[in-house]
Write a protein that holds these residues in place. Structure first.
Motif, PDB file in Angstrom:
ATOM      1  N   PHE A  12       0.837  -1.208   0.000  1.00 65.13           N
ATOM      2  CA  PHE A  12       0.000   0.000   0.000  1.00 65.13           C
ATOM      3  C   PHE A  12       0.871   1.257   0.000  1.00 65.13           C
ATOM      4  O   PHE A  12       0.640   2.181  -0.780  1.00 65.13           O
ATOM      5  N   ILE A  13       1.878   1.280   0.858  1.00 67.44           N
ATOM      6  CA  ILE A  13       2.778   2.443   0.947  1.00 67.44           C
ATOM      7  C   ILE A  13       3.515   2.651  -0.379  1.00 67.44           C
ATOM      8  O   ILE A  13       3.645   3.783  -0.849  1.00 67.44           O
ATOM      9  N   GLU A  14       3.984   1.569  -0.974  1.00 68.97           N
ATOM     10  CA  GLU A  14       4.686   1.666  -2.257  1.00 68.97           C
ATOM     11  C   GLU A  14       3.800   2.306  -3.319  1.00 68.97           C
ATOM     12  O   GLU A  14       4.239   3.170  -4.070  1.00 68.97           O
ATOM     13  N   ARG A  15       2.562   1.899  -3.378  1.00 67.24           N
ATOM     14  CA  ARG A  15       1.647   2.423  -4.389  1.00 67.24           C
ATOM     15  C   ARG A  15       1.253   3.865  -4.118  1.00 67.24           C
ATOM     16  O   ARG A  15       1.112   4.657  -5.042  1.00 67.24           O
ATOM     17  N   MET A  16       1.078   4.227  -2.866  1.00 62.25           N
ATOM     18  CA  MET A  16       0.603   5.566  -2.532  1.00 62.25           C
ATOM     19  C   MET A  16       1.719   6.606  -2.533  1.00 62.25           C
ATOM     20  O   MET A  16       1.480   7.755  -2.857  1.00 62.25           O
ATOM     21  N   GLN A  23      13.546   0.710   0.211  1.00 64.24           N
ATOM     22  CA  GLN A  23      13.533   1.834   1.139  1.00 64.24           C
ATOM     23  C   GLN A  23      12.790   1.492   2.420  1.00 64.24           C
ATOM     24  O   GLN A  23      13.027   2.100   3.458  1.00 64.24           O
ATOM     25  N   LEU A  24      11.891   0.542   2.358  1.00 65.34           N
ATOM     26  CA  LEU A  24      11.039   0.224   3.497  1.00 65.34           C
ATOM     27  C   LEU A  24      11.510  -0.986   4.304  1.00 65.34           C
ATOM     28  O   LEU A  24      11.140  -1.133   5.461  1.00 65.34           O
ATOM     29  N   GLU A  31       7.353   1.813  12.456  1.00 69.18           N
ATOM     30  CA  GLU A  31       7.512   2.856  11.445  1.00 69.18           C
ATOM     31  C   GLU A  31       6.607   2.594  10.239  1.00 69.18           C
ATOM     32  O   GLU A  31       5.958   3.516   9.735  1.00 69.18           O
ATOM     33  N   ILE A  32       6.560   1.350   9.802  1.00 67.58           N
ATOM     34  CA  ILE A  32       5.693   0.964   8.682  1.00 67.58           C
ATOM     35  C   ILE A  32       4.238   1.242   9.036  1.00 67.58           C
ATOM     36  O   ILE A  32       3.484   1.811   8.245  1.00 67.58           O
ATOM     37  N   GLU A  33       3.849   0.840  10.228  1.00 61.73           N
ATOM     38  CA  GLU A  33       2.462   1.026  10.664  1.00 61.73           C
ATOM     39  C   GLU A  33       2.108   2.514  10.751  1.00 61.73           C
ATOM     40  O   GLU A  33       1.015   2.927  10.363  1.00 61.73           O
ATOM     41  N   HIS A  34       3.043   3.338  11.222  1.00 58.77           N
ATOM     42  CA  HIS A  34       2.797   4.777  11.316  1.00 58.77           C
ATOM     43  C   HIS A  34       2.593   5.388   9.928  1.00 58.77           C
ATOM     44  O   HIS A  34       1.652   6.162   9.709  1.00 58.77           O
ATOM     45  N   ILE A  35       3.454   5.059   8.992  1.00 64.07           N
ATOM     46  CA  ILE A  35       3.333   5.579   7.625  1.00 64.07           C
ATOM     47  C   ILE A  35       2.022   5.109   7.001  1.00 64.07           C
ATOM     48  O   ILE A  35       1.289   5.894   6.391  1.00 64.07           O
TER      49      ILE A  35
END
Length: 47
Positions: A12-16, A23-24, A31-35
């Motif tokens: 989801f983060i990669e797409r958005m 990088q992740l 940190e992942i959950e916060h983003i």
């Protein structure tokens, strides 16, 4: 967080944000959950 949850959040983060998994992968689960939460709530509030 389960491995599948993290994988889904990273995807989801990669797409958005246009980031790649390289990088992740060094980030902590927190940190992942916060983003993810930040992006998700921004998207939710736009509708």
């Amino acid at each position: 967080m389960s491995r599948q949850e993290r994988k889904n959040m990273v995807h989801f983060i990669e797409r958005m944000r246009g980031l790649d998994s390289g990088q992740l992968k060094h980030m902590t689960d927190q940190e992942i959950e916060h983003i993810y939460n930040t992006l998700y709530f921004k998207l939710e509030n736009q509708e």
